[in-house]
Design a protein around this motif. Structure first.
Motif, PDB file in Angstrom:
ATOM      1  N   GLY A  36       5.182   3.463   9.436  1.00  0.00           N
ATOM      2  CA  GLY A  36       6.109   4.750   9.196  1.00  0.00           C
ATOM      3  C   GLY A  36       5.892   5.760  10.220  1.00  0.00           C
ATOM      4  N   ALA A  37       5.133   6.043  11.334  1.00  0.00           N
ATOM      5  CA  ALA A  37       5.415   6.647  12.034  1.00  0.00           C
ATOM      6  C   ALA A  37       6.431   6.334  13.358  1.00  0.00           C
ATOM      7  CB  ALA A  37       3.785   6.521  12.854  1.00  0.00           C
ATOM      8  N   GLN A  38       6.422   5.091  13.803  1.00  0.00           N
ATOM      9  CA  GLN A  38       7.510   4.387  14.376  1.00  0.00           C
ATOM     10  C   GLN A  38       8.707   4.856  13.801  1.00  0.00           C
ATOM     11  OE1 GLN A  38       5.526   0.734  15.170  1.00  0.00           O
ATOM     12  NE2 GLN A  38       4.858   1.258  17.428  1.00  0.00           N
ATOM     13  N   ARG A  39       8.579   3.949  12.562  1.00  0.00           N
ATOM     14  CA  ARG A  39      10.310   4.551  12.114  1.00  0.00           C
ATOM     15  C   ARG A  39      10.108   5.899  12.349  1.00  0.00           C
ATOM     16  NH1 ARG A  39       7.656   2.202   8.441  1.00  0.00           N
ATOM     17  NH2 ARG A  39       7.590   3.619   7.056  1.00  0.00           N
ATOM     18  N   HIS A 127      -2.709   4.070  -0.310  1.00  0.00           N
ATOM     19  CA  HIS A 127      -1.795   4.913  -1.216  1.00  0.00           C
ATOM     20  C   HIS A 127      -0.660   5.537  -0.377  1.00  0.00           C
ATOM     21  CE1 HIS A 127      -1.852   3.232  -4.675  1.00  0.00           C
ATOM     22  NE2 HIS A 127      -3.378   3.772  -5.257  1.00  0.00           N
ATOM     23  N   ARG A 128      -1.652   6.424   0.643  1.00  0.00           N
ATOM     24  CA  ARG A 128      -1.363   7.250   1.645  1.00  0.00           C
ATOM     25  C   ARG A 128      -0.541   6.792   3.129  1.00  0.00           C
ATOM     26  NH1 ARG A 128      -4.951   9.208  -1.479  1.00  0.00           N
ATOM     27  NH2 ARG A 128      -5.062  11.437  -2.209  1.00  0.00           N
ATOM     28  N   ALA A 129      -0.623   5.335   3.666  1.00  0.00           N
ATOM     29  CA  ALA A 129      -0.094   4.788   4.436  1.00  0.00           C
ATOM     30  C   ALA A 129       1.030   4.035   4.915  1.00  0.00           C
ATOM     31  CB  ALA A 129      -1.025   2.912   4.737  1.00  0.00           C
ATOM     32  N   GLY A 130       1.868   4.292   3.530  1.00  0.00           N
ATOM     33  CA  GLY A 130       3.034   4.371   3.741  1.00  0.00           C
ATOM     34  C   GLY A 130       4.240   3.001   3.719  1.00  0.00           C
ATOM     35  N   LEU A 131       3.145   2.293   3.183  1.00  0.00           N
ATOM     36  CA  LEU A 131       2.786   0.576   2.954  1.00  0.00           C
ATOM     37  C   LEU A 131       4.007   0.875   1.301  1.00  0.00           C
ATOM     38  CD1 LEU A 131      -0.367  -0.062   2.937  1.00  0.00           C
ATOM     39  CD2 LEU A 131       1.655  -0.812   4.602  1.00  0.00           C
TER      40      LEU A 131
END
Length: 161
Positions: A36-39, A127-131
């Motif tokens: 998520g951060a890299q995106r 649930h918070r990890a952006g998966l």
């Protein structure tokens, strides 16, 4: 920032240099945070990114401090996961990571995106990890918060040196 009420951030980060520090504990959750951060960095136009991996969330502040001292970074982003267990270890690690990263940001004037999940159980982290199927993407939010702060600070008071 938390899911409900969080602002919609859109930042032009082109030309910014970012240090991304990510812990290794809790691999599946960390993979989501990091992706998520890299995106978010790519979508914001940030091309100059240094990725540093550390063991756990306790080690994030020292790595952030080292990157900050090397100079040249407009923002740092720290990603980690601490899951509550049956001992006070959770409290110590959470406090150390939070205070340490705050000290880096305030002491250097370099924004630090706080992407450290402090959760009661693995399910909350997932649930918070952006998966796929996650309700939130805290890695993305940490990046956008740091970038927006870097842009604002550049406008109001350019860094010296």
């Amino acid at each position: 920032m938390s899911g409900d009420g969080s602002p919609e951030l859109q930042v032009d980060g082109s030309g910014l240099r970012v240090g991304l520090i990510a812990a290794r504990w809790h691999g599946e959750i960390m993979a989501g945070l990091l992706e998520g951060a890299q995106r978010a960095l790519a979508e914001a136009g940030v091309a100059d990114v240094t990725l540093v991996r550390v063991a756990g969330s306790f080690e994030l502040p020292v790595a952030a401090a080292r990157l900050a001292r090397t100079g040249g970074y407009d923002a740092l982003v720290a990603l980690g996961v601490v899951i509550r267990g049956g001992t006070p270890h959770f409290d110590y690690v959470c406090e150390a990571a939070t205070l340490g990263l705050t000290d880096v940001a305030v002491g250097t004037g370099i924004p630090v995106g706080f992407g450290v999940l402090t959760v009661d159980n693995e399910s909350q982290g997932l649930h918070r990890a952006g998966l796929r199927g996650s309700r939130e993407d805290k890695g993305r939010e940490a990046v956008l918060s740091a970038l927006e702060t870097a842009v604002v600070l550049r406008e109001v008071a350019p860094r010296q040196g």
